[in-house]
Every structure is written in structure tokens, then in C-alpha cells.
Design an enzyme around this catalytic site. Sequence first.
Site, PDB file in Angstrom:
ATOM      1  N   LYS A   1       0.820  -1.209   0.000  1.00 32.83           N
ATOM      2  CA  LYS A   1       0.000   0.000   0.000  1.00 32.83           C
ATOM      3  C   LYS A   1       0.856   1.262   0.000  1.00 32.83           C
ATOM      4  CE  LYS A   1      -4.289  -1.974   1.619  1.00 32.83           C
ATOM      5  NZ  LYS A   1      -3.929  -3.400   1.826  1.00 32.83           N
TER       6      LYS A   1
HETATM    7  C1  LIG Z   1      -4.587  -4.462   1.228  1.00 29.51           C
HETATM    8  C2  LIG Z   1      -3.871  -5.762   1.244  1.00 29.51           C
HETATM    9  C3  LIG Z   1      -4.231  -6.835   0.380  1.00 29.51           C
HETATM   10  C4  LIG Z   1      -5.430  -6.757  -0.549  1.00 29.51           C
HETATM   11  O1  LIG Z   1      -5.216  -5.907  -1.639  1.00 29.51           O
HETATM   12  P1  LIG Z   1      -6.448  -5.387  -2.506  1.00 29.51           P
HETATM   13  O2  LIG Z   1      -5.884  -4.421  -3.463  1.00 29.51           O
HETATM   14  O3  LIG Z   1      -7.404  -4.760  -1.530  1.00 29.51           O
HETATM   15  O4  LIG Z   1      -7.047  -6.582  -3.180  1.00 29.51           O
HETATM   16  C5  LIG Z   1      -3.471  -7.988   0.400  1.00 29.51           C
HETATM   17  N1  LIG Z   1      -2.424  -8.122   1.242  1.00 29.51           N
HETATM   18  C6  LIG Z   1      -2.049  -7.134   2.088  1.00 29.51           C
HETATM   19  C7  LIG Z   1      -0.904  -7.355   3.000  1.00 29.51           C
HETATM   20  C8  LIG Z   1      -2.747  -5.921   2.109  1.00 29.51           C
HETATM   21  O5  LIG Z   1      -2.369  -4.957   2.964  1.00 29.51           O
END
Ligand SMILES: *Cc1c(COP(=O)(O)O)cnc(C)c1O
Length: 433
Positions: free
Chosen positions: A107
Site C-alpha cells: 500500500k
Molecule cells: C490491502 C492488502 C491486500 C489486498 O489488496 P487489494 O488491493 O485490496 O485486493 C493484500 N495483502 C495485504 C498485506 C494488504 O495490505
Amino acid sequence: MFLYSTNSPENLVSLKEAVLRGLPADNGLFMPKEIPALPASFFEKLDDMSFPEMAFEVSKCLINGAIPDEDLKEIIDLSMTFDSPVVDVTDDIGMLELFHGPTLAFKDFGARFMARLMGYFVKDDKEDLYILVATSGDTGGAVASGFYKTPRIKVIVLYPSGKVSFLQEKQLTTLGENITALEIEGDFDACQALVKQAFLDADVQGHLRLTSANSINIARLIPQMFYYFRAYQQLKAKGKKLVFCVPSGNLGNITAGLIAKRMGLPIHHFIAATNNNNGVALYLQTGDFPDKKTVPTISNAMDVSKPSNFVRMLDLYENDWEGMKADISGFYYTDEETRQAVKRVEEEQNYLLDPHGALGFLAMEAYQKANPDVYGVVLGTAHPSKFLDVVEPVINRKVEVPERLARLADKQKEAKLMGTDFDGFKGFLLGLD
Ligand SMILES: *Cc1c(COP(=O)(O)O)cnc(C)c1O
């Protein structure tokens, strides 16, 4: 660049409007009107490009003049400050490690780029922009870190008291400056409800210029394409078809990959891996998206039962299930299977997966059983040290926490404790200026 809402394709907005609004008024999601193909010359030059240079070319092609080149370059150079290496785990599976940023999860890519882009769009404005974000853990940390010290932007993070990990809380509450943490005496849903209500409240709207920073913002999807290109750059010499497996929750990550493919990146196939919140996996298998409640799992960043970006996927495939199924396979696994995978891969390959990556790894193995002769890239969405309580008992040893996370332990927490009634939150917001 122009964008439409998935609910009213005839109404077009600029990139600036889509980014600053986040959500269209009609409750759809913004999608690019055109997804242009990258020119052949881009792929010819690929070997000689740095990661930021590649990111610049990809985003320049997509946004098509919405921002002057020089400014776009600066936004990218300031946000893309860490790499995403592919690490071979077996002969035909590699982990695309997306956790080398400041908060150790993918993220960071989305949040840092979005922060710079929003900062660019409001830099000459007189009024501050307030970002409200409710978090169950990871998102808030990435957003707070991404926007830290961005002029003209203030961030208010709401998190559920006692329900985020010790270090996650430190990520939210120790920055200061333009970041304010509100510790809410309730659960994540209560935090989200407060944020939603603030957006609907005329007094608050009249007093503050507000926006949100969750994964529906198109500014988070653009940079999430970059690491698919970076993976291809590292792997194309293998001469194999590439399959990407994405541990999925709100489906933003996989949607970004699908857009990269539309821009011409040669991706043979995608896999959506989920935990028992498996709506998208079941949809891909059966054509029906079940209406189920969210269940808690050990891969909690993927505990989503109504993934917001699913409408973007439907939009890309014009609601054609057969078409989507031809490009994407879905698999899901239980917590027990996830733990076993963490243990087995650590023992056999000496590679420590986090619970989210472990689901991806299992799905890739399953896909390759029926489809050999492809190289599998699993997106490593978070560093295993973010999930010590799950990982350490499984492998029976201590896991080293990277310095940038560990050093937060001694920092002083600063958060404002608040109840779940809207009046208290509203009073707080109206007191800001
Ligand atoms: C947010 C997140 C996901 C999911 O990603 P999306 O884009 O919402 O499908 C998977 N793994 C981790 C560690 C995350 O923080």
C-alpha cells in the site's frame, strides 16, 4: 485524460477532479475513458530504464497530458524510492516483494503516489484539504506515512482502540505534524461509519474541504501498475509465459494489473487468491458472486466480502464472465492451509511467506499443476514481520523485524480518544480550521 463513472459512462471528469473527489456522486467508481497501448519503442527501451523512468513512461501514456511531464516526473521520483525485486522461491515461482517501502506493505506504492499527486493538485489552493481515513491497520499507516508533511493537506486517521497491533498503532500515532490519530472506542466498522457520516454532514462539508484516501481512489491504482512492469523487466529473459497471482481483498491490486495488461504488458494469466472471504474466487469458478458476511482470518488485510473494485473488473470485461474467466482464475484457502504453506515453504525453500503471500503461493502451485511451463509471480503484499503473532508460532522461531518498523516501538504515542457517537467526532471536525 478523462475518466467516467461506472454508473454513468457519459459523464466525464478530469484526472484532478477524479483524484480530489475519490468517488463519483453517483456511487460508481472512476475509470479511465481510454486505456492506451504503450508504443513498441517503450518495450524496446525497457532494459535500459530505471524503475522510476519506467513508471514515468507508463503513467505519462495513461494520463495523456493531464499533468506536465516535468511535474509528473517529480511526483514519481519523490514517491518511487524503493524497489520491488522478484525473488526466486522455486524453479518456476518467484515472489514479487512489494514490502520494501516505509510501512512494509504494497500500500506504500499507492499511498505515496496519491499523496504527491493530491499535493500537486492543491498546492496553490488557499484552503487546506482534509483526508479522512478509517483503518483496520495497514491502510492508515501507509496513508499517514505517504502524506506526512505534504503542504496544504491534513490527515485524520480513525482506528479502533485495542484492535490494531502494537506496531501498527505506532505507525499511526507517532508521526505528528499534519497527521492526527483518533483512537475510537469501537471497531473498524464504527470508524468507517463515522467517516461516512462526516461526508454526508452539511455542517462538516461547509466547514472543511474533505476527501477520502481508500482504495477506490484512481490515484492509488496508477502506481500499482508500475510493479507489474518492473516484474516483467526482471523476468522477460526467462522467455516463459508470465502468470501473476494476487492475494486479493478489495481487488485494487489485481485491477491495476489488468489495466497494465490492457496497456500492452504481456501477462499470460492472472490468479486471484483469497482466504475464506472468497466471493471473487467463487465468482470466477461459478459465475455467481455470493452475498456473505465477512469472516475474520489470519490474512486480515484480505477480510473483505464486498470488494469495492469488483465493479471496475466487471467494467473492464463488460460484465462478460467468460471473458474474465479466460484471463483470471480464482482459488481460496483456509487459515490452516495458509499456516501449513508458511511452514512448508520456510522448511523446503528457506523463504518466509507472510499469510497473504502464502495464500498466493498456494494458488500458484494449484494453477501450475494444470498449467506447467509458465513462470509464476506471486505478489508479496506485506513483510512477514507485520504478522509475528501468526508466523512465529508456525515456524517456531523469532522473526527479525526490520529496523524501520522496530524503531517505532520506543516512540511516544499521541492519539485523541473518542467515542463512537457522531456528535463528538463532528465537534472535533468543526473545531479544526
Ligand atoms: C490491502 C492488502 C491486500 C489486498 O489488496 P487489494 O488491493 O485490496 O485486493 C493484500 N495483502 C495485504 C498485506 C494488504 O495490505
